[in-house]
Design an enzyme around this catalytic site. Structure first.
Site, short mmCIF file in Angstrom:
data_model
loop_
_atom_site.label_atom_id
_atom_site.label_comp_id
_atom_site.label_asym_id
_atom_site.label_seq_id
_atom_site.Cartn_x
_atom_site.Cartn_y
_atom_site.Cartn_z
CE LYS A 20 -3.88 -1.98 2.64
NZ LYS A 20 -4.96 -1.71 1.70
NE ARG A 78 -11.00 -9.49 -2.48
CZ ARG A 78 -11.31 -8.51 -3.33
NH1 ARG A 78 -11.65 -8.81 -4.57
NH2 ARG A 78 -11.28 -7.26 -2.95
#
Length: 458
Positions: free
Chosen positions: A238, A312
């Site tokens: 990130k 996920r």
């Protein structure tokens, strides 16, 4: 002053016009009953606090009003006998206001006892207060624990620390607790979860918590909470800006944990089976890579396109394990999952996906009542093409820069073992944001009251 009796008067704008003659004429300049408006009158024998509700208000509005009032006046409130004058409110509305008063006592780190928690504090005239307070205290305990764990610095919430806390709560409340380490996860075939965990120096902790009520044939709720203790993004790292906020990527798990504790405190007549796939998403020479193909617990293979789509992956194995090994009437997962949901809704609501309309409606109604709102989005077959892979059954993210929260929900649907009543809550931005008690973004407690209200109505 400390021995003065305390009175809190609740007024709407209309009721204030009818009753302002009871106070000094000059007070009209300083108070009119507008929402969140307050005023304090103090003498040697009495402290009077006026609190406005505005012209129209819901139960959740009253909770918010009470929460702000309690926090703003934490240094002004007395610890002695207090009379609440709220004739304009119904019993349920009064309970909502009181809940707000106690929610507003939260501070982090908790450095001082709020007057409302002082042993000397006593409400003098609230009907059935002890019964109301037992529920309020239970909800606050669950929500405050949820907020504490989300607010902790990353170095104070490593997997062993969280696991030790859960073990202590399991002993306190009689939860059944099972935790699988890395070797055990490998033996079970939890490949999607392990892919994320393999880059971490921390031991895996795939955690199963069961709250069993005394009621026979009680409904069973399955909960899976995303529990990424800190999310660097992995190899798909990130940007540095606001990276410190990634300590909040366990917001789904803290909501589940807070719900378990509140449910146990309230002795709710339900069973809850919760899974927290505890890990961080680290950058290391062992971290999983874009283009890796891993096998999930249900046997489906996943091509890793982006290692920052790690939530996920962990949820996939959590859902697959829970739906295969436990019989549940409802299956709900909560996750701070996608920036897509943030861009779509900001901090107004979470994104809701469900394969059952009745469950969808129940969650929406609980969200509206508690102010922890949800908005439903579709799970159309059109989105299946976005997760098709050339080298695996699925890929973990679409290459298109649109609709990722829907893509993520479509991906997760492949791991619920055709459960007939499943809901996915993408609560990114809802768990961690601007709050009154902190200068920077901090935990909101989102999810606990939503789930408790849902459970109470089953």
């Amino acid at each position: 002053m400390s021995e003065a009796t305390q009175h809190i008067y609740i007024y709407s704008e209309d009721s204030w016009k009818e009753n302002q003659h009871l106070f000094l004429d000059s007070l009209q300049t300083f108070f009119s009953g507008k929402r969140n408006e307050s005023f304090v009158i103090a003498s040697n024998n009495e402290i009077t606090l006026l609190l406005g509700t505005g012209t129209a208000y819901s139960e959740n509005d009253l909770t918010n009003i009470g929460q702000k009032f309690s926090y703003d006046h934490r240094e002004k409130l007395s610890t002695n006998i207090t009379f609440l004058h709220a004739d304009i409110l119904s019993s349920r509305e009064t309970e909502s206001l009181l809940l707000g008063f106690y929610l507003g006592t939260y501070q982090y780190p908790f450095q001082a006892i709020h007057p409302l928690w002082n042993p000397e504090f006593r409400w003098a005239n609230i009907e059935l207060f002890e019964e109301k307070f037992a529920k309020i205290k239970a909800i606050c305990k669950g929500q405050f624990i949820c907020m504490d764990w989300l607010n902790k610095p990353a170095n104070l919430k490593k997997a062993p620390q969280l696991s030790n806390f859960i073990q202590d709560r399991a002993q306190e409340y009689g939860f059944n607790l099972t935790t699988y380490n890395r070797k055990q996860c490998e033996e079970l075939g939890l490949g999607a979860y392990l892919a994320v965990n393999q880059g971490s120096h921390q031991e895996a902790a795939f955690t199963i918590i069961e709250y069993i009520s005394e009621k026979e044939n009680a409904p069973t709720i399955g909960l899976v909470g995303k529990c990424v203790l800190f999310d660097t993004g992995g190899i798909s790292i990130k940007p540095a800006a606001n990276l410190h906020y990634m300590k909040s990527d366990m917001g789904g798990a803290t909501a589940v944990l807070g719900t378990l504790i509140a449910a146990a405190e309230m002795q709710l007549p339900v069973n809850i089976t919760a899974i927290l796939p505890i890990t961080d998403n680290a950058v290391s020479n062992n971290a999983y890579l874009p283009s890796d193909v891993v096998t999930a617990y249900n046997g489906k293979t996943i091509e890793v396109i982006d290692t920052d789509a790690e939530g996920r992956m962990t949820l996939a194995d959590g859902l697959a394990y829970l739906s295969k090994n436990y019989k549940t009437d409802y299956l709900i997962d909560l996750a701070t999952l996608t920036g897509s949901a943030v861009r779509m809704f900001g901090t107004t609501c979470g994104a809701l996906f469900s394969n059952d309309q009745s469950l969808q409606k129940q969650l929406e109604e609980s969200g509206q009542k508690t102010g922890q709102r949800l908005w439903s989005l579709p799970l159309w077959e059109d989105w299946e093409d976005e997760i098709k892979s050339d080298v695996a059954d699925l890929k973990n993210i679409s290459l298109k820069p649109v609709g990722d929260c829907i893509v993520a929900a479509t991906f997760l649907k492949h791991f619920i073992n055709d459960h007939p009543k499943w809901a996915h809550l993408d609560i990114a931005a809802m768990c961690f944001g601007n709050v009154t008690y902190a200068k920077e973004k901090a935990a909101t407690g989102y999810g606990v009251r939503l789930l408790i209200d849902f459970i109470e109505k089953l």
